[in-house]
Scaffold this motif. Structure first.
Motif, PDB file in Angstrom:
ATOM      1  N   GLU A 113       8.994   0.376  14.237  1.00 26.18           N
ATOM      2  CA  GLU A 113       9.803   1.644  13.989  1.00 26.18           C
ATOM      3  C   GLU A 113       8.578   1.429  12.371  1.00 26.18           C
ATOM      4  N   MET A 114       7.865   0.583  11.685  1.00 26.51           N
ATOM      5  CA  MET A 114       6.714   0.484  11.088  1.00 26.51           C
ATOM      6  C   MET A 114       5.690   0.965  11.502  1.00 26.51           C
ATOM      7  N   ILE A 115       5.732   0.781  12.820  1.00 18.71           N
ATOM      8  CA  ILE A 115       3.858   1.020  13.470  1.00 18.71           C
ATOM      9  C   ILE A 115       3.389   2.112  13.419  1.00 18.71           C
ATOM     10  N   ILE A 116       5.160   3.042  13.171  1.00 14.72           N
ATOM     11  CA  ILE A 116       4.697   4.767  14.425  1.00 14.72           C
ATOM     12  C   ILE A 116       5.079   5.022  12.906  1.00 14.72           C
ATOM     13  N   CYS A 117       5.530   4.588  11.694  1.00 14.95           N
ATOM     14  CA  CYS A 117       5.384   5.158  10.757  1.00 14.95           C
ATOM     15  C   CYS A 117       3.770   5.069   9.771  1.00 14.95           C
ATOM     16  N   MET A 118       3.009   4.054   9.894  1.00 12.00           N
ATOM     17  CA  MET A 118       1.235   3.457   9.895  1.00 12.00           C
ATOM     18  C   MET A 118       0.754   4.468  10.531  1.00 12.00           C
ATOM     19  N   VAL A 119       0.709   4.780  11.785  1.00 13.20           N
ATOM     20  CA  VAL A 119      -0.013   6.045  12.658  1.00 13.20           C
ATOM     21  C   VAL A 119       0.182   6.805  11.745  1.00 13.20           C
ATOM     22  N   ALA A 120       1.873   7.508  11.841  1.00 14.54           N
ATOM     23  CA  ALA A 120       1.498   8.727  11.460  1.00 14.54           C
ATOM     24  C   ALA A 120       0.901   8.923  10.311  1.00 14.54           C
TER      25      ALA A 120
ATOM     26  N   ARG B 201     -10.501   4.321   3.305  1.00 13.21           N
ATOM     27  CA  ARG B 201      -9.661   5.584   3.839  1.00 13.21           C
ATOM     28  C   ARG B 201      -8.293   5.851   4.852  1.00 13.21           C
ATOM     29  N   TYR B 202      -8.690   6.416   5.521  1.00 15.45           N
ATOM     30  CA  TYR B 202      -6.604   7.244   6.363  1.00 15.45           C
ATOM     31  C   TYR B 202      -7.524   5.862   6.957  1.00 15.45           C
ATOM     32  N   GLY B 203      -8.442   4.950   7.533  1.00 17.09           N
ATOM     33  CA  GLY B 203      -8.364   3.658   8.396  1.00 17.09           C
ATOM     34  C   GLY B 203      -7.551   2.719   7.698  1.00 17.09           C
ATOM     35  N   ILE B 204      -7.228   2.588   6.877  1.00 19.18           N
ATOM     36  CA  ILE B 204      -6.562   1.214   5.955  1.00 19.18           C
ATOM     37  C   ILE B 204      -4.852   1.123   6.586  1.00 19.18           C
ATOM     38  N   PHE B 205      -4.593   2.027   7.253  1.00 13.88           N
ATOM     39  CA  PHE B 205      -2.997   2.763   7.235  1.00 13.88           C
ATOM     40  C   PHE B 205      -3.169   2.116   9.040  1.00 13.88           C
TER      41      PHE B 205
ATOM     42  N   SER C 171       1.211  -1.138   0.005  1.00 12.73           N
ATOM     43  CA  SER C 171      -0.096   0.124   0.084  1.00 12.73           C
ATOM     44  C   SER C 171       0.540   1.213   0.282  1.00 12.73           C
ATOM     45  N   ILE C 172       2.077   1.210   0.805  1.00  5.91           N
ATOM     46  CA  ILE C 172       2.644   2.035   0.955  1.00  5.91           C
ATOM     47  C   ILE C 172       3.924   2.449  -1.092  1.00  5.91           C
ATOM     48  N   LEU C 173       4.213   1.643  -1.425  1.00  6.36           N
ATOM     49  CA  LEU C 173       4.333   1.515  -2.693  1.00  6.36           C
ATOM     50  C   LEU C 173       3.061   1.980  -3.508  1.00  6.36           C
ATOM     51  N   PHE C 174       2.163   1.914  -3.489  1.00  8.01           N
ATOM     52  CA  PHE C 174       1.336   1.878  -3.965  1.00  8.01           C
ATOM     53  C   PHE C 174       0.926   3.886  -4.222  1.00  8.01           C
ATOM     54  N   TYR C 175       0.466   4.510  -2.440  1.00  9.43           N
ATOM     55  CA  TYR C 175       0.677   5.483  -2.768  1.00  9.43           C
ATOM     56  C   TYR C 175       1.676   5.776  -3.517  1.00  9.43           C
ATOM     57  N   ALA C 176       2.840   6.127  -2.668  1.00 10.29           N
ATOM     58  CA  ALA C 176       4.095   6.998  -3.184  1.00 10.29           C
ATOM     59  C   ALA C 176       3.582   8.123  -4.195  1.00 10.29           C
TER      60      ALA C 176
ATOM     61  N   VAL D 262       6.933  11.724   3.196  1.00 14.02           N
ATOM     62  CA  VAL D 262       8.131  10.880   2.284  1.00 14.02           C
ATOM     63  C   VAL D 262       8.850  10.691   3.235  1.00 14.02           C
ATOM     64  N   ILE D 263       9.394  11.506   4.284  1.00 10.71           N
ATOM     65  CA  ILE D 263      10.348  10.641   5.371  1.00 10.71           C
ATOM     66  C   ILE D 263       9.774   9.440   5.672  1.00 10.71           C
ATOM     67  N   VAL D 264       7.854   9.841   6.378  1.00  9.99           N
ATOM     68  CA  VAL D 264       7.632   7.988   6.980  1.00  9.99           C
ATOM     69  C   VAL D 264       7.816   7.174   5.859  1.00  9.99           C
ATOM     70  N   ILE D 265       7.010   7.739   4.505  1.00 14.85           N
ATOM     71  CA  ILE D 265       7.630   6.142   3.779  1.00 14.85           C
ATOM     72  C   ILE D 265       8.760   5.661   3.728  1.00 14.85           C
ATOM     73  N   PHE D 266       9.761   6.234   3.698  1.00 14.20           N
ATOM     74  CA  PHE D 266      10.997   5.925   3.479  1.00 14.20           C
ATOM     75  C   PHE D 266      11.661   5.405   4.797  1.00 14.20           C
ATOM     76  N   VAL D 267      11.341   5.431   6.159  1.00 16.09           N
ATOM     77  CA  VAL D 267      11.378   4.897   7.124  1.00 16.09           C
ATOM     78  C   VAL D 267      10.902   4.197   7.505  1.00 16.09           C
TER      79      VAL D 267
END
Length: 508
Positions: A360-367, A452-456, A304-309, A391-396
């Motif tokens: 790390e990934m949990i924090i990024c998804m919530v953010a 919507r954003y709930g998927i993350f 999903s992150i790769l799609f959304y970028a 963009v930084i969140v996606i990279f991390v």
């Protein structure tokens, strides 16, 4: 420790007697064998780019093309929701999950090398059909053949690498598969950027160039040797001993060879390896390696992150090059993370990478969810500062996935199973992985539209679950010889209650 078990290979049976050197023959065999990952990676990278090319859509999916260009200025969660196009993409993974069971028989009876070669041939034919497609039927048949090739490759390559590698460097060697997969994605993205400008046949070149990794894999499969484990399993003992000495760089391989013979003797007593998967002694490996890890790998939300970028990079003002920039950055992050994992996984272990990257990934998804809930949707563009943050969140996030669930999702299952069920178990691993890959590919866009954003937040909840699973139930396999992994479960705080040792104990 919650993980239980132990990681000192010297305490396990004959493991302390194993000897090896890193030889040129070993390096060549592993690099060549790892080329199988490039098939998977190139297809992952090229298919997404091709399905977004206007020339491709006009020829095969005109309704999608019309919908795409009717909403150019729209910033909405439902913008790209179309099940026909996603079915075209996911059909490959359904073909892969079915073909892996046939690959299991070939891998067990004929060897890992033959499966690698068979996979490359099927992938080559599928790439030719896709490049020459005149209708959707040709596309689908080509995708099925590509899926068969990936099913064979993903079945054989992780096993090949794990069996060729000495225990102390098995983690790094096995991750060559993930590295070539990431490099395949990166190359495919660069190819798509170039071919998109070649109207109206650029998409054909993108799909046709999939023959290149197929040819490389075929040549590599012909040149590399069979694994000692497979040779012994086939009854070719002297040849297996010769290859073991050559790949270890020393004639002092008695202890390891004796373990291979013992494992082979147990394997030959098994008439139906798929039935033996259900035996009590194998239940921890099946639950962890064949079911949980391959399913969890896809439920991280990385796809999903790769799609959304691209949407986020478009907001940053990259214009028509947005897809290239986003794809190169995310693909580059995957390659970098894999190199980090390869360098450190045999020092710090599998559990450490799973756990710290999970947080790390949990924090990024919530953010991501919090920011999008406040800033995105209803036709409003994101501000420059918010976009930079995302963009930084996606990279991390990609860095976290790329050094944990990405490579370890293939490494850990490939090293858990005893020889007698290894090929059958790897089929289940590939099947479950491809099934969840297909489901995520098929239903992510519609889920994004409705949740919507709930998927993350949903993906964040999955990562919490899988991180807890690793903490409590996954023993550390670092530097443990592959034929002695089963001893970990006999000493694990929880699994020792499941695994019954002794001839008087029930086996099912």
């Amino acid at each position: 420790m919650a993980g239980g078990g132990f990681s000192d290979a010297g305490t396990l049976k004959r493991a302390h007697l194993y000897q090896y050197k890193i030889t040129r023959f070993f390096i060549f065999s592993c690099v060549v064998g790892a080329l199988g990952g490039s098939l998977f990676g190139y297809d992952l990278g090229v298919s997404g780019g091709v399905t977004s090319m206007d020339d491709f859509l006009i020829e095969f999916f005109p309704k999608v093309y019309e919908k795409k260009h009717a909403h150019l200025e729209e910033t909405d969660y439902c913008k790209y929701d179309d099940q026909i196009l996603t079915l075209f993409t996911s059909s490959l993974y359904f073909a892969a999950l079915v073909s892996t069971f046939g690959a299991s028989s070939v891998t067990k009876n004929k060897g890992r090398k033959i499966s690698i070669i068979a996979g490359s041939i099927s992938f080559f034919i599928g790439a030719i059909l896709n490049a020459a497609a005149k209708n959707i039927s040709m596309l689908i048949i080509g995708r099925i053949l590509l899926g068969v090739g990936i099913g064979f490759g993903n079945q054989a390559v992780p096993l090949y690498l794990s069996e060729m590698a000495p225990a102390k460097v098995r983690g790094a060697v096995n991750q060559l598969f993930q590295l070539t997969t990431c490099l395949g994605i990166l190359v495919a993205n660069l190819v798509n950027y170039g071919t998109e400008k070649l109207h109206p046949w650029g998409w054909r070149l993108s799909l046709g160039l999939a023959t290149v990794p197929a040819i490389m894999m075929f040549i590599g499969g012909c040149l590399c040797t069979e694994t000692p484990n497979s040779l012994v399993e086939q009854g070719r003992l002297q040849e297996g001993r010769t290859v073991l000495e050559k790949v270890r760089g020393t004639p002092n391989v008695d202890a390891e060879f004796d373990d291979l013979i013992e494992a082979s003797r147990e394997a030959k007593s098994v008439k139906n390896p798929f039935k033996n998967l259900l035996l009590r002694k194998n239940r921890p490996q099946i639950i962890i390696g064949a079911l949980a890890i391959p399913a969890f790998q896809q439920l991280t939300g990385n796809n999903s992150i790769l799609f959304y970028a691209p949407v986020i990079f478009q907001t940053l003002g990259f214009g028509s090059g947005a897809s290239l920039y986003s794809s190169v950055i995310t693909s580059g992050a995957l390659v970098l993370a894999t190199l980090i994992s390869m360098a450190l996984v045999d020092r710090f272990g599998r559990r450490a990478f799973f756990l710290e990257a999970g947080v790390e990934m949990i924090i990024c998804m919530v953010a991501m969810a919090v920011v999008l809930s406040v800033e995105f949707g209803k036709g409003k563009e994101l501000s420059y500062g918010v976009s930079i943050f995302l963009v930084i969140v996606i990279f991390v996030f990609v860095l976290g996935y790329g050094r944990s669930w990405g490579p370890l999702g293939w490494l850990v299952p490939s090293e858990l199973f005893p020889l007698e069920i290894r090929s059958a178990a790897q089929s289940v691993v590939v099947c479950v992985n491809m099934m969840f890959t297909a489901l995520v590919a098929q239903f992510f866009l519609v889920s994004l539209c409705h949740l919507r954003y709930g998927i993350f937040l949903l993906f964040a909840a999955f990562i919490v679950l899988m991180t807890c699973f690793v903490f409590f139930l996954l023993p550390e396999t670092k530097q443990v010889p592959i034929e002695e992994i089963y001893l970990l479960f006999q000493n694990h705080w929880f699994w020792k209650r499941v695994v019954v040792v002794g001839p008087s104990s029930p086996s099912v």
